[in-house]
Design a protein around this motif. Structure first.
Motif, PDB file in Angstrom:
ATOM      1  N   LYS A   2     -51.663 -76.975  18.892  1.00 50.05           N
ATOM      2  CA  LYS A   2     -52.320 -77.914  17.967  1.00 50.05           C
ATOM      3  C   LYS A   2     -51.285 -78.450  16.975  1.00 50.05           C
ATOM      4  N   THR A   3     -51.329 -79.758  16.735  1.00 54.75           N
ATOM      5  CA  THR A   3     -50.390 -80.341  15.768  1.00 54.75           C
ATOM      6  C   THR A   3     -51.169 -81.006  14.639  1.00 54.75           C
ATOM      7  N   TYR A   4     -50.514 -81.174  13.509  1.00 55.53           N
ATOM      8  CA  TYR A   4     -51.172 -81.745  12.328  1.00 55.53           C
ATOM      9  C   TYR A   4     -50.350 -82.913  11.793  1.00 55.53           C
ATOM     10  N   PRO A   5     -50.408 -84.054  12.498  1.00 55.48           N
ATOM     11  CA  PRO A   5     -49.514 -85.156  12.119  1.00 55.48           C
ATOM     12  C   PRO A   5     -49.793 -85.746  10.742  1.00 55.48           C
ATOM     13  N   GLN A   6     -51.025 -85.552  10.214  1.00 49.82           N
ATOM     14  CA  GLN A   6     -51.346 -86.190   8.924  1.00 49.82           C
ATOM     15  C   GLN A   6     -51.142 -85.265   7.721  1.00 49.82           C
ATOM     16  N   GLN A   7     -50.688 -84.037   7.980  1.00 50.63           N
ATOM     17  CA  GLN A   7     -50.498 -83.108   6.865  1.00 50.63           C
ATOM     18  C   GLN A   7     -49.048 -83.155   6.396  1.00 50.63           C
ATOM     19  N   VAL A   8     -48.879 -83.007   5.082  1.00 53.53           N
ATOM     20  CA  VAL A   8     -47.517 -82.955   4.544  1.00 53.53           C
ATOM     21  C   VAL A   8     -47.426 -81.810   3.532  1.00 53.53           C
ATOM     22  N   VAL A 185     -29.608 -95.958   1.491  1.00 52.54           N
ATOM     23  CA  VAL A 185     -30.717 -96.891   1.766  1.00 52.54           C
ATOM     24  C   VAL A 185     -31.350 -96.565   3.116  1.00 52.54           C
ATOM     25  N   ILE A 186     -30.520 -96.405   4.161  1.00 50.84           N
ATOM     26  CA  ILE A 186     -31.117 -96.155   5.487  1.00 50.84           C
ATOM     27  C   ILE A 186     -31.690 -94.745   5.590  1.00 50.84           C
ATOM     28  N   ASN A 187     -31.194 -93.827   4.747  1.00 50.74           N
ATOM     29  CA  ASN A 187     -31.707 -92.455   4.805  1.00 50.74           C
ATOM     30  C   ASN A 187     -32.958 -92.240   3.959  1.00 50.74           C
ATOM     31  N   HIS A 188     -33.272 -93.199   3.087  1.00 50.94           N
ATOM     32  CA  HIS A 188     -34.435 -93.007   2.217  1.00 50.94           C
ATOM     33  C   HIS A 188     -35.609 -93.877   2.621  1.00 50.94           C
ATOM     34  N   GLN A 189     -35.670 -94.219   3.896  1.00 48.12           N
ATOM     35  CA  GLN A 189     -36.850 -94.927   4.396  1.00 48.12           C
ATOM     36  C   GLN A 189     -37.859 -93.873   4.865  1.00 48.12           C
ATOM     37  N   ASP A 190     -39.048 -94.371   5.215  1.00 49.29           N
ATOM     38  CA  ASP A 190     -40.119 -93.458   5.610  1.00 49.29           C
ATOM     39  C   ASP A 190     -39.967 -93.057   7.082  1.00 49.29           C
ATOM     40  N   PHE A 191     -39.335 -91.896   7.322  1.00 54.13           N
ATOM     41  CA  PHE A 191     -39.128 -91.439   8.698  1.00 54.13           C
ATOM     42  C   PHE A 191     -40.457 -91.103   9.378  1.00 54.13           C
ATOM     43  N   HIS A 192     -41.458 -90.773   8.533  1.00 51.18           N
ATOM     44  CA  HIS A 192     -42.758 -90.427   9.101  1.00 51.18           C
ATOM     45  C   HIS A 192     -43.369 -91.616   9.845  1.00 51.18           C
ATOM     46  N   SER A 193     -43.016 -92.842   9.399  1.00 51.03           N
ATOM     47  CA  SER A 193     -43.563 -94.025  10.071  1.00 51.03           C
ATOM     48  C   SER A 193     -43.112 -94.055  11.533  1.00 51.03           C
ATOM     49  N   LEU A 194     -41.924 -93.513  11.815  1.00 51.31           N
ATOM     50  CA  LEU A 194     -41.442 -93.466  13.206  1.00 51.31           C
ATOM     51  C   LEU A 194     -42.261 -92.465  14.021  1.00 51.31           C
ATOM     52  N   TRP A 195     -42.582 -91.326  13.387  1.00 49.71           N
ATOM     53  CA  TRP A 195     -43.444 -90.339  14.063  1.00 49.71           C
ATOM     54  C   TRP A 195     -44.823 -90.933  14.322  1.00 49.71           C
ATOM     55  N   ARG A 196     -45.320 -91.712  13.321  1.00 45.81           N
ATOM     56  CA  ARG A 196     -46.644 -92.308  13.446  1.00 45.81           C
ATOM     57  C   ARG A 196     -46.668 -93.287  14.624  1.00 45.81           C
ATOM     58  N   LEU A 197     -45.595 -94.076  14.742  1.00 50.16           N
ATOM     59  CA  LEU A 197     -45.483 -95.012  15.864  1.00 50.16           C
ATOM     60  C   LEU A 197     -45.547 -94.272  17.186  1.00 50.16           C
ATOM     61  N   THR A 199     -46.949 -91.306  17.778  1.00 46.15           N
ATOM     62  CA  THR A 199     -48.301 -90.803  18.015  1.00 46.15           C
ATOM     63  C   THR A 199     -49.210 -91.930  18.523  1.00 46.15           C
ATOM     64  N   LEU A 200     -49.107 -93.102  17.863  1.00 39.57           N
ATOM     65  CA  LEU A 200     -49.930 -94.249  18.278  1.00 39.57           C
ATOM     66  C   LEU A 200     -49.658 -94.627  19.718  1.00 39.57           C
ATOM     67  N   LYS A 201     -48.366 -94.660  20.048  1.00 42.75           N
ATOM     68  CA  LYS A 201     -47.932 -95.065  21.390  1.00 42.75           C
ATOM     69  C   LYS A 201     -48.466 -94.070  22.429  1.00 42.75           C
ATOM     70  N   GLU A 202     -48.426 -92.769  22.068  1.00 42.64           N
ATOM     71  CA  GLU A 202     -48.905 -91.743  23.013  1.00 42.64           C
ATOM     72  C   GLU A 202     -50.420 -91.839  23.211  1.00 42.64           C
ATOM     73  N   LYS A 203     -51.130 -92.180  22.097  1.00 39.26           N
ATOM     74  CA  LYS A 203     -52.585 -92.313  22.182  1.00 39.26           C
ATOM     75  C   LYS A 203     -52.964 -93.446  23.114  1.00 39.26           C
ATOM     76  N   ARG A 204     -52.183 -94.561  23.002  1.00 35.72           N
ATOM     77  CA  ARG A 204     -52.470 -95.723  23.857  1.00 35.72           C
ATOM     78  C   ARG A 204     -52.041 -95.474  25.296  1.00 35.72           C
ATOM     79  N   GLY A 205     -51.175 -94.468  25.454  1.00 32.63           N
ATOM     80  CA  GLY A 205     -50.689 -94.145  26.794  1.00 32.63           C
ATOM     81  C   GLY A 205     -49.615 -95.119  27.186  1.00 32.63           C
TER      82      GLY A 205
END
Ligand SMILES: [Zn+2]
Length: 205
Positions: A2-8, A185-197, A199-205
């Protein structure tokens, strides 16, 4: 599994939160200790990739061109970043050479390559092969990538030697300065947005 992608979890006090979307440039903070939990990206994926490519160009220039040029008795000697580190390896400070090379050359290089890899695929709406290990490695590398240490040591060396020899900074130093400005600058972006992408991609298959 089980994973918890929305928890931080707050890294400082272990408080658990459910992730909310934050606007670009804003930061979500821990209620208990006020540490920054995550930030909203203020760059689009394409801009993030463009800046990563720019950082790669600065990195290449910083490593190929001399960082210091020394003139002494009519003779001129130029040294690149790698040569400066090699010189350190042959001096009394030789135990520092390997950690220094890791901090100023190997870690930033890996960081730029891996981030570029993930972003390049994300911009083409794909998941980069090896996404999860690459992202974990990126998170692990972040505190160890210290291009600014190189810049600082070059400036200190230039100031110390300036009384003895004529010393000028080479194009490598300016590229290193550019790299030091771009890396945070490149290190202080939201890396979680990449994980979210992902997850979305996997959901869509
Ligand atoms: Zn906290």
């Amino acid at each position: 599994m089980k994973t918890y992608p929305q928890q931080v979890i707050c890294k400082h006090c272990d408080s658990l939160y459910t992730r909310q979307s934050v606007r670009s440039g804003e930061a979500a903070r821990c209620q208990r200790c006020h540490a920054v939990l995550y930030r909203g990206s203020w760059l689009s994926l394409e801009q993030w990739l463009a800046l990563t490519v720019a950082a790669a160009v600065f990195f290449i220039i910083a490593n190929l061109f001399p960082v210091l040029e020394i003139q002494f008795h009519g003779q001129s000697q130029a040294a690149t970043l790698a040569e400066t580190t090699m010189a350190l390896a042959h001096s009394y400070a030789s135990p520092l050479a390997i950690p220094l090379a890791l901090l100023i050359i190997v870690c930033p290089c890996l960081q730029i390559l891996l981030l570029g890899w993930v972003l390049w695929h994300a911009c083409r709406n794909k998941i980069a092969p090896g996404f999860a290990p690459v992202m974990r490695l990126l998170a692990g590398l972040a505190p160890w990538s210290m291009a600014e240490v190189a810049l600082l040591s070059i400036l200190i060396a230039a100031i110390k030697l300036s009384g003895l020899v004529h010393i000028t900074t080479g194009p490598g130093t300016w590229a290193l300065l550019g790299l030091c400005l771009l890396l945070p600058v490149i290190n202080h972006q939201d890396f979680h947005s990449l994980w979210r992408l992902k997850t979305l991609k996997e959901k869509r298959g």
